[in-house]
Design a protein around this motif. Structure first.
Motif, PDB file in Angstrom:
ATOM      1  N   SER A 235       0.824  -1.159   0.095  1.00 54.43           N
ATOM      2  CA  SER A 235      -0.008   0.032  -0.138  1.00 54.43           C
ATOM      3  C   SER A 235       0.712   1.163   0.203  1.00 54.43           C
ATOM      4  N   VAL A 236       0.284   2.310  -0.596  1.00 57.58           N
ATOM      5  CA  VAL A 236       1.192   3.705  -0.562  1.00 57.58           C
ATOM      6  C   VAL A 236       0.248   4.611  -0.007  1.00 57.58           C
ATOM      7  N   HIS A 237       0.691   5.660   0.296  1.00 56.51           N
ATOM      8  CA  HIS A 237       0.049   6.840   1.028  1.00 56.51           C
ATOM      9  C   HIS A 237      -0.194   7.663  -0.179  1.00 56.51           C
ATOM     10  N   ALA A 238      -1.664   7.467  -0.642  1.00 56.36           N
ATOM     11  CA  ALA A 238      -2.319   8.009  -1.717  1.00 56.36           C
ATOM     12  C   ALA A 238      -3.762   7.838  -1.597  1.00 56.36           C
ATOM     13  N   SER A 239      -4.697   8.765  -2.426  1.00 52.39           N
ATOM     14  CA  SER A 239      -5.821   8.569  -2.449  1.00 52.39           C
ATOM     15  C   SER A 239      -6.298   8.291  -4.138  1.00 52.39           C
ATOM     16  N   ALA A 240      -7.297   7.632  -4.480  1.00 51.66           N
ATOM     17  CA  ALA A 240      -7.744   7.468  -5.621  1.00 51.66           C
ATOM     18  C   ALA A 240      -9.283   7.410  -5.999  1.00 51.66           C
ATOM     19  N   VAL A 241      -9.815   8.020  -7.360  1.00 51.24           N
ATOM     20  CA  VAL A 241     -11.065   7.736  -7.614  1.00 51.24           C
ATOM     21  C   VAL A 241     -11.147   7.467  -9.167  1.00 51.24           C
ATOM     22  N   LEU A 242     -12.165   6.557  -9.384  1.00 52.72           N
ATOM     23  CA  LEU A 242     -12.361   6.185 -10.758  1.00 52.72           C
ATOM     24  C   LEU A 242     -13.369   7.290 -11.111  1.00 52.72           C
ATOM     25  N   ALA A 243     -12.893   7.828 -12.330  1.00 49.08           N
ATOM     26  CA  ALA A 243     -13.705   8.962 -13.230  1.00 49.08           C
ATOM     27  C   ALA A 243     -14.052   8.261 -14.350  1.00 49.08           C
ATOM     28  N   GLY A 244     -15.226   7.856 -14.600  1.00 47.94           N
ATOM     29  CA  GLY A 244     -15.560   7.187 -15.813  1.00 47.94           C
ATOM     30  C   GLY A 244     -14.713   5.779 -15.936  1.00 47.94           C
TER      31      GLY A 244
ATOM     32  N   ARG B 277      -9.622  15.902   0.184  1.00 44.93           N
ATOM     33  CA  ARG B 277     -10.712  16.884  -0.173  1.00 44.93           C
ATOM     34  C   ARG B 277     -10.636  16.882  -1.724  1.00 44.93           C
ATOM     35  N   LEU B 278      -9.640  16.454  -2.445  1.00 42.55           N
ATOM     36  CA  LEU B 278      -9.673  16.497  -4.073  1.00 42.55           C
ATOM     37  C   LEU B 278     -10.474  15.336  -4.468  1.00 42.55           C
ATOM     38  N   ALA B 279     -10.307  14.127  -3.678  1.00 47.89           N
ATOM     39  CA  ALA B 279     -11.024  13.054  -4.169  1.00 47.89           C
ATOM     40  C   ALA B 279     -12.596  13.176  -4.132  1.00 47.89           C
ATOM     41  N   PHE B 280     -13.045  13.908  -2.783  1.00 50.52           N
ATOM     42  CA  PHE B 280     -14.185  13.986  -2.748  1.00 50.52           C
ATOM     43  C   PHE B 280     -14.743  15.205  -3.611  1.00 50.52           C
ATOM     44  N   ASP B 281     -14.225  16.252  -4.006  1.00 51.24           N
ATOM     45  CA  ASP B 281     -14.675  17.188  -4.680  1.00 51.24           C
ATOM     46  C   ASP B 281     -14.585  16.600  -6.249  1.00 51.24           C
ATOM     47  N   LEU B 282     -14.084  15.796  -6.595  1.00 52.85           N
ATOM     48  CA  LEU B 282     -13.926  14.918  -8.062  1.00 52.85           C
ATOM     49  C   LEU B 282     -15.307  14.121  -7.806  1.00 52.85           C
TER      50      LEU B 282
ATOM     51  N   THR C 120     -18.239   9.400 -10.966  1.00 50.12           N
ATOM     52  CA  THR C 120     -17.059   9.173 -10.008  1.00 50.12           C
ATOM     53  C   THR C 120     -17.122   8.617  -8.937  1.00 50.12           C
ATOM     54  N   THR C 121     -16.309   7.757  -8.506  1.00 47.26           N
ATOM     55  CA  THR C 121     -16.380   7.107  -7.465  1.00 47.26           C
ATOM     56  C   THR C 121     -14.859   6.783  -6.893  1.00 47.26           C
ATOM     57  N   LEU C 122     -15.023   6.801  -5.186  1.00 46.28           N
ATOM     58  CA  LEU C 122     -13.849   6.611  -4.547  1.00 46.28           C
ATOM     59  C   LEU C 122     -13.308   5.133  -4.821  1.00 46.28           C
ATOM     60  N   ILE C 123     -12.113   4.906  -4.927  1.00 50.37           N
ATOM     61  CA  ILE C 123     -11.431   3.918  -4.868  1.00 50.37           C
ATOM     62  C   ILE C 123     -10.849   3.869  -3.685  1.00 50.37           C
ATOM     63  N   GLY C 124     -10.145   4.698  -3.082  1.00 51.82           N
ATOM     64  CA  GLY C 124      -9.384   4.502  -1.761  1.00 51.82           C
ATOM     65  C   GLY C 124      -9.033   5.907  -1.278  1.00 51.82           C
ATOM     66  N   ASP C 125      -8.915   6.050   0.140  1.00 52.12           N
ATOM     67  CA  ASP C 125      -8.477   7.461   0.448  1.00 52.12           C
ATOM     68  C   ASP C 125      -7.294   6.975   1.696  1.00 52.12           C
TER      69      ASP C 125
ATOM     70  N   THR D 255      -2.563  -0.354 -12.158  1.00 48.23           N
ATOM     71  CA  THR D 255      -3.999  -0.331 -11.768  1.00 48.23           C
ATOM     72  C   THR D 255      -3.864  -0.097 -10.220  1.00 48.23           C
ATOM     73  N   VAL D 256      -4.608   0.766  -9.738  1.00 47.25           N
ATOM     74  CA  VAL D 256      -4.912   1.112  -7.939  1.00 47.25           C
ATOM     75  C   VAL D 256      -5.983   0.415  -7.656  1.00 47.25           C
ATOM     76  N   ARG D 257      -5.708  -0.178  -6.566  1.00 49.13           N
ATOM     77  CA  ARG D 257      -6.966  -1.067  -5.806  1.00 49.13           C
ATOM     78  C   ARG D 257      -7.146  -0.468  -4.321  1.00 49.13           C
ATOM     79  N   SER D 258      -8.270  -0.591  -3.841  1.00 48.54           N
ATOM     80  CA  SER D 258      -8.504   0.079  -2.490  1.00 48.54           C
ATOM     81  C   SER D 258      -7.816  -0.940  -1.486  1.00 48.54           C
ATOM     82  N   VAL D 259      -7.539  -0.588  -0.438  1.00 50.94           N
ATOM     83  CA  VAL D 259      -7.096  -1.145   0.837  1.00 50.94           C
ATOM     84  C   VAL D 259      -8.438  -1.832   1.328  1.00 50.94           C
TER      85      VAL D 259
END
Length: 168
Positions: free
Chosen positions: A28-37, A53-58, A70-75, A88-92
């Motif tokens: 795992s890495v310290h990052a957030s990710a969203v799926l946009a389309g 904040r950016l993840a939620f704004d997206l 747009t959906t959260l992958i992980g925060d 590929t980025v996956r949720s923890v």
């Protein structure tokens, strides 16, 4: 037990964690990710830079129709892997569907389990410029080149990400 391989990459005075991933090792890495389309946006930066904040704004931009759904992958923590030449980025699992919203605490939202990274956003990037050179707009993670937006400290990331995702 040996530590999982990781490499720190430097952008000016800021350190961003970049994982060296192999098919059997998905740290795992310290990052957030969203799926946009159909593409994931990987958001990196130091603690307090505004990744959540950016993840939620997206996510809100997706709900408002400014972006595809747009959906959260992980925060805060996500896993990276290379599959079929794509990053590929996956949720923890322990954090799936959880996002920290300042002033509200940890909240639960819908989430996607994974997505192929189509954009990396580096918040508080020391190399951010008004007119960045082409090489600054690409990053390589585990051998995969991905478009990148370096965002200067104190600058709003949302308009840049929306512009990237909606213009050519």
């Amino acid at each position: 037990m040996p530590a999982s391989p990781a490499r720190a990459s430097w952008s000016g005075s800021r350190q961003y964690e970049t994982a060296l991933v192999t098919p059997n090792d998905n740290p795992s890495v310290h990052a957030s990710a969203v799926l946009a389309g159909y593409q994931a946006v990987l958001i990196r930066g130091p603690s307090g830079a505004g990744k959540s904040r950016l993840a939620f704004d997206l996510i809100l931009a997706g709900r408002a129709g400014q972006l595809p759904a747009t959906t959260l992958i992980g925060d805060d923590r996500v896993r990276l892997m290379v599959r079929d030449g794509r990053l590929t980025v996956r949720s923890v699992e322990e954090l799936a569907g959880k996002i920290e919203l300042r002033g509200l605490g940890i909240r639960t939202v819908g989430f996607a389990p994974e997505g192929d990274v189509g954009l990396v956003v580096d918040l508080d990037a020391a190399d951010a410029e008004r007119l960045p050179p082409p090489w600054a707009l690409i990053t390589t993670i585990s051998g995969v080149k991905v478009p990148r937006i370096p965002v200067a400290p104190g600058h709003a990331a949302l308009p840049l990400v929306l512009a990237f995702l909606t213009t050519t």
